[in-house]
Design a protein around this motif. Structure first.
Motif, PDB file in Angstrom:
ATOM      1  N   PRO A  10       2.285   8.752 -21.303  1.00 47.62           N
ATOM      2  CA  PRO A  10       1.062   9.244 -21.955  1.00 47.62           C
ATOM      3  C   PRO A  10      -0.193   8.457 -21.597  1.00 47.62           C
ATOM      4  O   PRO A  10      -1.295   9.005 -21.592  1.00 47.62           O
ATOM      5  CB  PRO A  10       1.378   9.115 -23.457  1.00 47.62           C
ATOM      6  CG  PRO A  10       2.873   9.067 -23.535  1.00 47.62           C
ATOM      7  CD  PRO A  10       3.320   8.399 -22.282  1.00 47.62           C
ATOM      8  N   PHE A  11      -0.045   7.177 -21.307  1.00 49.53           N
ATOM      9  CA  PHE A  11      -1.234   6.358 -21.035  1.00 49.53           C
ATOM     10  C   PHE A  11      -1.608   6.301 -19.556  1.00 49.53           C
ATOM     11  O   PHE A  11      -2.548   5.608 -19.174  1.00 49.53           O
ATOM     12  CB  PHE A  11      -1.044   4.927 -21.577  1.00 49.53           C
ATOM     13  CG  PHE A  11       0.175   4.222 -21.044  1.00 49.53           C
ATOM     14  CD1 PHE A  11       0.149   3.584 -19.813  1.00 49.53           C
ATOM     15  CD2 PHE A  11       1.345   4.203 -21.781  1.00 49.53           C
ATOM     16  CE1 PHE A  11       1.263   2.930 -19.329  1.00 49.53           C
ATOM     17  CE2 PHE A  11       2.481   3.551 -21.303  1.00 49.53           C
ATOM     18  CZ  PHE A  11       2.439   2.909 -20.068  1.00 49.53           C
ATOM     19  N   ALA A  12      -0.864   6.997 -18.686  1.00 39.36           N
ATOM     20  CA  ALA A  12      -1.225   7.017 -17.267  1.00 39.36           C
ATOM     21  C   ALA A  12      -2.567   7.718 -17.094  1.00 39.36           C
ATOM     22  O   ALA A  12      -2.786   8.801 -17.637  1.00 39.36           O
ATOM     23  CB  ALA A  12      -0.149   7.730 -16.460  1.00 39.36           C
ATOM     24  N   ASN A  13      -3.480   7.105 -16.336  1.00 40.16           N
ATOM     25  CA  ASN A  13      -4.791   7.713 -16.096  1.00 40.16           C
ATOM     26  C   ASN A  13      -4.981   8.015 -14.617  1.00 40.16           C
ATOM     27  O   ASN A  13      -4.111   7.734 -13.785  1.00 40.16           O
ATOM     28  CB  ASN A  13      -5.911   6.825 -16.628  1.00 40.16           C
ATOM     29  CG  ASN A  13      -5.934   5.443 -15.972  1.00 40.16           C
ATOM     30  OD1 ASN A  13      -5.353   5.237 -14.907  1.00 40.16           O
ATOM     31  ND2 ASN A  13      -6.601   4.496 -16.613  1.00 40.16           N
ATOM     32  N   SER A  14      -6.116   8.578 -14.276  1.00 40.56           N
ATOM     33  CA  SER A  14      -6.359   9.029 -12.905  1.00 40.56           C
ATOM     34  C   SER A  14      -6.425   7.863 -11.923  1.00 40.56           C
ATOM     35  O   SER A  14      -5.992   7.991 -10.767  1.00 40.56           O
ATOM     36  CB  SER A  14      -7.657   9.843 -12.837  1.00 40.56           C
ATOM     37  OG  SER A  14      -8.750   9.091 -13.296  1.00 40.56           O
ATOM     38  N   VAL A  15      -6.961   6.697 -12.372  1.00 46.08           N
ATOM     39  CA  VAL A  15      -7.023   5.534 -11.478  1.00 46.08           C
ATOM     40  C   VAL A  15      -5.609   5.051 -11.152  1.00 46.08           C
ATOM     41  O   VAL A  15      -5.259   4.811  -9.987  1.00 46.08           O
ATOM     42  CB  VAL A  15      -7.851   4.398 -12.120  1.00 46.08           C
ATOM     43  CG1 VAL A  15      -7.853   3.171 -11.203  1.00 46.08           C
ATOM     44  CG2 VAL A  15      -9.264   4.863 -12.388  1.00 46.08           C
ATOM     45  N   GLY A  16      -4.781   4.923 -12.181  1.00 48.64           N
ATOM     46  CA  GLY A  16      -3.404   4.503 -11.951  1.00 48.64           C
ATOM     47  C   GLY A  16      -2.637   5.499 -11.110  1.00 48.64           C
ATOM     48  O   GLY A  16      -1.828   5.115 -10.255  1.00 48.64           O
ATOM     49  N   ALA A  17      -2.884   6.796 -11.342  1.00 45.30           N
ATOM     50  CA  ALA A  17      -2.200   7.830 -10.573  1.00 45.30           C
ATOM     51  C   ALA A  17      -2.561   7.736  -9.096  1.00 45.30           C
ATOM     52  O   ALA A  17      -1.681   7.817  -8.219  1.00 45.30           O
ATOM     53  CB  ALA A  17      -2.554   9.209 -11.118  1.00 45.30           C
TER      54      ALA A  17
END
Length: 604
Positions: free
Chosen positions: A435-442
């Motif tokens: 749930p906490f994955a964001n676009s930068v991490g992706a």
């Protein structure tokens, strides 16, 4: 050579059977192109109007899974490495369960045409374009191998003109997939499943008769070490073990069934989620059947040539030509049956290429054209789908030339899916499960995972593992003076063969990097790409404020999704118990009971 030499080639009946398969496939596509009435939409062309039922979709999933790589590659692997390949039966179970319980609920409830639409909804448009680009690259490379490899093998066995058959294959499958759309592709797959089964059975039955029964085949295989079903060695450098197949094989097939638009597009075309899940479980039975057929063919191959290996005896120029060689050996006295096997191989090629071309068109229109040209009418989008299908068909025929530089059939295909599909699977897993994955991490996770997987994939091609690492079983030519014969074609001077050691420099000094990292089993490439993508994506997301973002629950795998698909529908759409019963009976249409989510770019 003690025996008289004989030349084996096609006769009229073989050509008629082969031509009949091609014409029938084209006719089905033309039928669906002509029977349509009323205005046609993009959804009709790409997803059959989302009105399909489980059985034809399951057969289509199975048919596109049973490519020419399967028919030619798996028996060869069993011939060389033994029946441990049958452990894939467990991998298929894991693949189907995870796909139906993790990925399908999320994709289906969003009502999306391309899986990469999800990446924009969950992250942003740039991540979506990254995924789209990698998928297009992966699919074009894959189709190049699928078209070229069987054409080369059959050219050597039957004298078929190599590039004539490549162009004919590409043109025919592009024709029926562009003319008839998704429904034509699905029903042609259903027809072609029958052709493939008939081709397999002709080889298995006649091979059993020629070798004196299944007992003799199993006896030869046992004494030759081919009945090696179990090997629990945890060494990740060994080509095939229980663990490399269960772990690496499951993840590799998840990159195909779980997130690949060519497969997701099929079960998303079902009229409700129950039918979509049912299609996957019916397909599991088909996967087991294919594995059984290919295993028996591999054991027949070994029994027939256990004392005279055609490859080391220079009768063929690559292991992937073993199946055509066997067919021309044992079926030559039965006019039409060699043609049936060729039809089996080419129908497998047509199934895979048509499914991939249709998926490429869907991804291009959904992910590239529509977001930047939102004002286009449905009629215009419908015709753009046709044009895009023709364009990708032409590109894939061109890529067949590049495929001539690649390695062994099955290994090369699984390497392509591992290097590119593994990081993509990690990206989707981040979006659905974290749930906490964001676009930068992706983005950072995807690029890092792809770079690492590409590094090991290219290294393995340039510096293949030493022969003792692959644990290839022994082959001998002691009996070749008793069974020698020649097939039509030049078996010893073929260009562009699929030798697994084609890129190996035996004179180069081996380094620790070559003997360890580059010698990793190719089945683990997808695992490496996926794990690196997830790990890096989680770390970077935590460091860049991922826990502070608010994510719509529709983009995640929820408790309701996992426990009960029908409870989820009832909760979200206020479906009555009577309507819920209709869904379970497969009688209610998705369009009547649920509303697909269509979010604009601005709302993401």
């Amino acid at each position: 050579m003690g025996a008289a030499q004989e030349t084996r080639t096609f006769v009229v009946w073989d050509y008629l059977v082969f031509a009949g398969m091609l014409l029938s496939s084209a006719a089905i596509g033309l039928y669906y192109a002509c029977r349509r009435t009323g205005p046609q939409t993009q959804k009709d062309f790409l997803m059959g109007g989302q009105k399909m039922t489980a059985v034809p979709v399951a057969l289509s999933l199975t048919s596109s899974f049973m490519s020419a790589i399967t028919i030619l590659g798996i028996p060869t692997e069993i011939y060389r490495f033994g029946a441990i390949f049958t452990m894939y039966g467990f991998s298929y179970v894991i693949m189907v369960v995870v796909t139906s319980e993790v990925f399908l609920p999320v994709f289906y409830k969003l009502g999306i045409t391309s899986t990469y639409e999800y990446l924009e909804l969950r992250f942003n448009r740039f991540i979506r374009l990254c995924g789209t680009f990698l998928f297009i690259l992966q699919t074009i490379l894959y189709i190049g191998v699928v078209i070229y490899a069987p054409a080369l093998a059959l050219n050597q066995a039957t004298g078929f003109n190599l590039w004539g058959t490549i162009i004919a294959t590409g043109v025919i499958c592009t024709f029926y997939s562009s003319m008839g759309g998704f429904k034509a592709v699905v029903w042609i797959h259903v027809f072609q499943v029958g052709i493939k089964i008939a081709g397999f059975l002709s080889v298995i039955i006649q091979g059993t008769v020629v070798q004196g029964g299944i007992t003799n085949i199993l006896n030869d295989s046992y004494h030759g070490g081919r009945l090696n079903f179990w090997d629990f060695n945890p060494n990740p450098l060994q080509r095939y073990t229980f663990w490399t197949i269960i772990i690496g094989g499951s993840i590799t097939w998840l990159t195909i069934y779980g997130i690949n638009p060519a497969q997701v597009q099929r079960y998303n075309a079902c009229k409700n989620r129950f039918q979509a899940k049912l299609s996957l479980y019916i397909n599991l039975i088909g996967c087991w059947a294919i594995l059984t057929f290919t295993t028996l063919c591999g054991l027949v191959l070994y029994s027939r040539y256990h004392d005279c290996d055609p490859w080391t005896a220079k009768k063929i120029s690559a292991p992937d030509q073993l199946m055509p060689y066997l067919v021309m050996d044992i079926l030559q006295d039965f006019p039409g049956l060699p043609g049936l096997f060729v039809a089996c191989v080419y129908s497998a090629t047509l199934s895979t290429v048509s499914a991939s071309v249709n998926a490429l068109a869907a991804v291009t229109i959904s992910d590239i054209v529509r977001p930047y040209c939102p004002s286009l009418s449905e009629k215009t989008l419908y015709w753009l789908c046709k044009v895009t299908s023709w364009l990708f068909g032409a590109i894939c025929i061109g890529m067949a030339a590049v495929a001539s530089l690649m390695g062994a059939l099955l290994q090369m295909v699984l390497t392509i899916f591992g290097v590119i599909g593994g990081p993509l699977l990690g990206l989707f897993s981040l979006g659905i499960l974290v749930p906490f994955a964001n676009s930068v991490g992706a983005f950072v996770g995807l690029t890092t995972g792809f770079a690492i997987a590409l590094w090991v994939g290219i290294g393995a091609q340039l510096y293949p593992p030493l022969p003792e690492r692959s644990l290839a079983l022994s082959l001998n030519t002691d009996g070749c003076n008793l069974t020698s014969f020649h097939l039509k074609g030049n078996w010893t001077t073929t260009k562009g063969t699929f030798s697994p050691n084609a890129f190996q420099d035996h004179s180069a000094e081996r380094t620790a990097l070559m003997d360890n990292w580059y010698s990793l089993s190719f089945l683990y490439f997808s695992t490496v790409g996926m794990l690196v993508t997830i790990f890096v994506g989680i770390i970077v997301s935590l460091l860049t404020g991922g826990r502070k973002q608010s994510i719509d629950g529709r983009f995640l795998l929820t408790k309701e999704d996992f426990l009960s698909n029908f409870d989820y529908f009832k909760k979200e759409n206020h479906i009555s118990n009577q309507q819920l019963d209709m869904i379970e009976d497969g009688e209610a249409k998705t369009s009547e009971l649920s509303q697909p989510i269509t979010l604009s770019t601005q709302s993401v």
